[in-house]
Design a protein around this motif. Structure first.
Motif, PDB file in Angstrom:
ATOM      1  N   PHE A  57       0.839  -1.202   0.000  1.00 25.38           N
ATOM      2  CA  PHE A  57       0.000   0.000   0.000  1.00 25.38           C
ATOM      3  C   PHE A  57       0.869   1.246   0.000  1.00 25.38           C
ATOM      4  CE2 PHE A  57      -3.575  -2.608   1.022  1.00 25.38           C
ATOM      5  CZ  PHE A  57      -3.168  -3.509   1.989  1.00 25.38           C
ATOM      6  N   THR A  58       0.465   2.231  -0.781  1.00 22.20           N
ATOM      7  CA  THR A  58       1.139   3.525  -0.729  1.00 22.20           C
ATOM      8  C   THR A  58       0.652   4.314   0.476  1.00 22.20           C
ATOM      9  OG1 THR A  58       1.437   3.628  -3.117  1.00 22.20           O
ATOM     10  CG2 THR A  58       1.487   5.722  -1.926  1.00 22.20           C
ATOM     11  N   ASP A  59      -0.622   4.188   0.757  1.00 22.50           N
ATOM     12  CA  ASP A  59      -1.166   4.893   1.906  1.00 22.50           C
ATOM     13  C   ASP A  59      -2.206   4.025   2.599  1.00 22.50           C
ATOM     14  OD1 ASP A  59      -2.875   6.830  -0.545  1.00 22.50           O
ATOM     15  OD2 ASP A  59      -3.785   5.224   0.648  1.00 22.50           O
ATOM     16  N   GLY A  60      -2.708   4.509   3.693  1.00 14.31           N
ATOM     17  CA  GLY A  60      -3.677   3.737   4.463  1.00 14.31           C
ATOM     18  C   GLY A  60      -5.074   4.295   4.374  1.00 14.31           C
ATOM     19  N   GLN A  61      -5.384   4.945   3.259  1.00 13.41           N
ATOM     20  CA  GLN A  61      -6.695   5.553   3.072  1.00 13.41           C
ATOM     21  C   GLN A  61      -7.791   4.506   2.892  1.00 13.41           C
ATOM     22  OE1 GLN A  61      -7.538   8.892   2.965  1.00 13.41           O
ATOM     23  NE2 GLN A  61      -5.455   9.474   3.522  1.00 13.41           N
ATOM     24  N   LEU A  62      -9.006   4.932   3.202  1.00 11.23           N
ATOM     25  CA  LEU A  62     -10.170   4.076   2.964  1.00 11.23           C
ATOM     26  C   LEU A  62     -10.455   4.043   1.470  1.00 11.23           C
ATOM     27  CD1 LEU A  62     -12.768   2.588   3.970  1.00 11.23           C
ATOM     28  CD2 LEU A  62     -13.864   4.830   4.022  1.00 11.23           C
ATOM     29  N   ASN A  63     -10.581   2.861   0.900  1.00 11.53           N
ATOM     30  CA  ASN A  63     -10.875   2.698  -0.512  1.00 11.53           C
ATOM     31  C   ASN A  63     -12.281   2.147  -0.714  1.00 11.53           C
ATOM     32  OD1 ASN A  63      -8.347   2.980  -2.560  1.00 11.53           O
ATOM     33  ND2 ASN A  63      -7.650   2.472  -0.491  1.00 11.53           N
ATOM     34  N   SER A  64     -12.921   2.632  -1.740  1.00 14.25           N
ATOM     35  CA  SER A  64     -14.270   2.145  -2.006  1.00 14.25           C
ATOM     36  C   SER A  64     -14.474   1.920  -3.496  1.00 14.25           C
ATOM     37  CB  SER A  64     -15.318   3.120  -1.470  1.00 14.25           C
ATOM     38  OG  SER A  64     -15.180   4.380  -2.104  1.00 14.25           O
ATOM     39  N   ASN A  65     -15.434   1.116  -3.791  1.00 16.08           N
ATOM     40  CA  ASN A  65     -15.778   0.828  -5.171  1.00 16.08           C
ATOM     41  C   ASN A  65     -17.251   0.437  -5.228  1.00 16.08           C
ATOM     42  OD1 ASN A  65     -15.545   0.277  -7.948  1.00 16.08           O
ATOM     43  ND2 ASN A  65     -13.547  -0.683  -7.691  1.00 16.08           N
ATOM     44  N   THR A  66     -17.751   0.260  -6.420  1.00 15.90           N
ATOM     45  CA  THR A  66     -19.145  -0.162  -6.601  1.00 15.90           C
ATOM     46  C   THR A  66     -19.179  -1.358  -7.531  1.00 15.90           C
ATOM     47  OG1 THR A  66     -19.953   2.093  -6.327  1.00 15.90           O
ATOM     48  CG2 THR A  66     -21.453   0.524  -7.344  1.00 15.90           C
ATOM     49  N   VAL A  67     -19.908  -2.351  -7.107  1.00 13.74           N
ATOM     50  CA  VAL A  67     -20.097  -3.543  -7.925  1.00 13.74           C
ATOM     51  C   VAL A  67     -21.410  -3.386  -8.693  1.00 13.74           C
ATOM     52  CG1 VAL A  67     -20.490  -6.037  -7.863  1.00 13.74           C
ATOM     53  CG2 VAL A  67     -18.778  -4.997  -6.347  1.00 13.74           C
ATOM     54  N   ARG A  68     -21.407  -3.750  -9.967  1.00 10.62           N
ATOM     55  CA  ARG A  68     -22.611  -3.606 -10.783  1.00 10.62           C
ATOM     56  C   ARG A  68     -22.975  -4.948 -11.404  1.00 10.62           C
ATOM     57  NH1 ARG A  68     -23.983   1.027 -13.403  1.00 10.62           N
ATOM     58  NH2 ARG A  68     -23.357   1.941 -11.410  1.00 10.62           N
ATOM     59  N   LEU A  69     -24.191  -5.368 -11.165  1.00 11.53           N
ATOM     60  CA  LEU A  69     -24.729  -6.559 -11.819  1.00 11.53           C
ATOM     61  C   LEU A  69     -25.553  -6.120 -13.021  1.00 11.53           C
ATOM     62  CD1 LEU A  69     -23.869  -7.853  -9.125  1.00 11.53           C
ATOM     63  CD2 LEU A  69     -26.012  -9.126  -9.119  1.00 11.53           C
ATOM     64  N   THR A  70     -25.354  -6.779 -14.134  1.00 13.11           N
ATOM     65  CA  THR A  70     -26.133  -6.490 -15.340  1.00 13.11           C
ATOM     66  C   THR A  70     -26.880  -7.751 -15.739  1.00 13.11           C
ATOM     67  OG1 THR A  70     -24.448  -4.930 -16.115  1.00 13.11           O
ATOM     68  CG2 THR A  70     -26.055  -5.702 -17.731  1.00 13.11           C
ATOM     69  N   MET A  71     -28.180  -7.651 -15.763  1.00 13.08           N
ATOM     70  CA  MET A  71     -29.014  -8.803 -16.108  1.00 13.08           C
ATOM     71  C   MET A  71     -29.622  -8.630 -17.489  1.00 13.08           C
ATOM     72  SD  MET A  71     -32.357 -10.355 -14.137  1.00 13.08           S
ATOM     73  CE  MET A  71     -31.488 -11.380 -12.953  1.00 13.08           C
ATOM     74  N   ALA A  72     -29.519  -9.656 -18.286  1.00 12.70           N
ATOM     75  CA  ALA A  72     -30.112  -9.628 -19.624  1.00 12.70           C
ATOM     76  C   ALA A  72     -30.705 -11.000 -19.915  1.00 12.70           C
ATOM     77  CB  ALA A  72     -29.062  -9.280 -20.680  1.00 12.70           C
ATOM     78  N   ALA A  73     -31.607 -11.040 -20.871  1.00 17.05           N
ATOM     79  CA  ALA A  73     -32.217 -12.314 -21.253  1.00 17.05           C
ATOM     80  C   ALA A  73     -31.139 -13.248 -21.812  1.00 17.05           C
ATOM     81  CB  ALA A  73     -33.302 -12.083 -22.294  1.00 17.05           C
TER      82      ALA A  73
END
Lengths: 177, 320
Positions: free
Chosen positions: A160-176
């Motif tokens: 790690f370069t730093d100890g910052q809090l990291n966040s992300n978003t997971v996206r589900l894509t549903m299709a036929a």
């Protein structure tokens, strides 16, 4: 001149409004060409994530693995057709510092984190959650109106370069399917 | 003065309406043969869940200059209003029948009447969607329309795959310049120790990878154990088929993992995997005249680590 303008303010306002209304650009849709055949079987896609829809991986050690349970997340699938759902992260992990790169191979590196999903199809933690296409299937050919559960696992960066809090978003894509 | 001003307003309104006909919002009316909304959704969709309909739209007999229009329904299952986004999306996978349309070409053909609707709680909104193909394609736009699989032959313990580049008759004949002659029969083993080396080699002999950047991203290296007999058979084929351009990729079937794909298979991964395992012999065409794109709907009010979006698949079949 000023007197004239004050006296005819209402009329001038109407003039300006008319100009704006008729000059505004709006999309013009094309009707179906006579010899083109178009149809759609009555069907719908519907997916929602129940509660909980978030998870805090907490403070992580370099190269450590932190994961939810395999059934932590529940997708409510009320689609009327068989569907396939892919999973991805919308980009790199962001923080107040340098952030983490989201790995497309699932492998960790310097400031690079891997994210994996537990798929109910294979009952394994084998689905890499990528940020770049082509994205992996979380569930394939799921029957209509059939819910499914899954888990997420984080492989922390190797350094790690730093100890910052990291966040992300997971996206589900549903299709036929 | 007031009369002059009012007269000016009337004149301005008349002139503006004449000049701005194209800018007027046009809500499409359903044509008799193409209902804008389905009569029934079959199984009833939930009132308290977000959904979109239809799941698939099929467009047939499409051609240059043609247009097609349909309504995408978006339902907000919440009690409160929410802003949604309706976006064009490149399909993540292909079902083996429809080619993934390149976004940089096809997206411009698709018009979404409202790409950011604010939908009230429990409301179902109709979003008109249309796609209009240009009257004429540029050379660059046509690049995804003319790839045809010639077939595969099974020789000894090697599988020879090749695809042929050709163009449909309705395209401008200038497209010919996209057909490149490739004069290699096998990929020397020592040049393909890595995927990067394979790409370099193919580009050095003129393989038209530059026209199909999506191929470069997906090429997996193949190992070659070409025999003299195989090389002679391929050289003979190349010398007799002067009207087409052929790209050959020879590999030893045993050295290919389940995820490895021949060049032709990159256009249709599912089909290629079936071919690898079924030892398909014969000829067949990859579908150059069928392609698809998606429209995805996303509720912007979602929060949390996991969010969802729903995709409507639009499947286009070109006129023969």
């Amino acid at each position: 001149m000023l007197k004239f303008l004050r006296k005819n303010l209402g009329v001038l306002g109407l003039l300006v409004a008319a100009m704006l209304f008729f000059s505004a650009a709006t999309p013009v849709l094309a009707s179906t060409t006579a010899d083109v055949v178009i149809n759609a079987t009555p069907s719908f896609i519907s997916i929602a994530i129940g509660v909980p829809n978030t998870y805090a991986f907490g403070v992580v050690v370099a190269s450590s693995v932190t994961n939810t349970t395999t059934t932590y997340f529940t997708a409510t699938n009320t689609s009327s057709v068989s569907t396939t759902t892919t999973i991805k992260v919308i980009g790199d992990w962001t923080s107040g510092g340098v952030g983490w790169t989201a790995s497309d191979t699932g492998a960790a590196g310097a400031d690079t984190a891997g994210l994996w999903a537990y798929s109910p199809d294979t009952s394994t933690w084998a689905v890499i959650v990528k940020k770049s296409a082509a994205f992996n299937n979380l569930v394939t050919a799921k029957a209509a109106n059939t819910n499914f559960t899954f888990g997420l696992g984080l492989l922390a960066p190797s350094s790690f370069t730093d100890g910052q809090l990291n966040s992300n978003t997971v996206r589900l894509t549903m299709a036929a399917s | 003065m007031r009369r002059i001003l009012l007269g000016g307003i009337v004149l301005l309104l008349l002139l503006s309406s004449c000049n701005s006909i194209e800018a007027l919002p046009v809500l499409p009316l359903p044509t008799p043969s193409v209902p804008a909304t389905p009569q029934s959704l079959g199984a009833q969709p939930p009132e308290d869940k977000a959904w979109i309909s239809p799941a698939k739209v099929e467009i047939g007999n499409f051609h240059l200059g043609a247009a097609a229009e349909w309504v995408l329904k978006v339902h907000n299952g919440k009690d409160s209003s929410s802003t949604y986004t309706v976006d064009y999306k490149t399909p993540n996978t292909s079902d083996g029948k429809y080619y993934v349309a390149p976004k940089d070409i096809v997206q411009d053909w698709v018009l979404i009447a409202d790409s950011s609707p604010v939908i009230q709680g429990r409301e179902t909104r109709d979003i008109p969607i249309s796609i209009k193909m240009p009257d004429k394609l540029s050379e660059d736009q046509a690049r995804f329309l003319f790839i045809t699989l010639e077939g595969i032959k099974y020789l000894s313990d090697l599988r020879v795959s090749y695809f042929k580049l050709e163009y449909p008759s309705y395209l401008d004949k200038n497209i010919k310049k996209y057909v490149d002659k490739v004069n290699w029969s096998f990929v020397p083993k020592d040049l393909i120790s890595s995927r990067t080396e394979l790409i370099k080699y193919l580009e050095s002999v003129g393989a038209p990878l530059k026209n199909f950047p999506e191929l470069i991203d997906q090429v997996i290296y193949a190992m070659s154990y070409a025999t003299q007999e195989t090389n002679e058979a391929i050289e003979k084929r190349l010398s007799t088929e002067s009207n087409t351009s052929l790209v050959y990729c020879i590999y030893n079937e045993r050295s290919i993992s389940n995820k490895a794909l021949a060049l032709r298979g990159l256009l249709n991964p599912t089909k290629q995997q079936e071919a690898l395992t079924s030892k398909y012999i014969g000829s067949g065409n990859l579908v150059t005249d069928k392609w698809e794109f998606w429209l995805v709907v996303y509720d912007k009010s979602q929060e949390g680590l996991v969010t969802v979006e729903m995709a409507s698949r639009w499947l286009v079949s070109m006129r023969a």
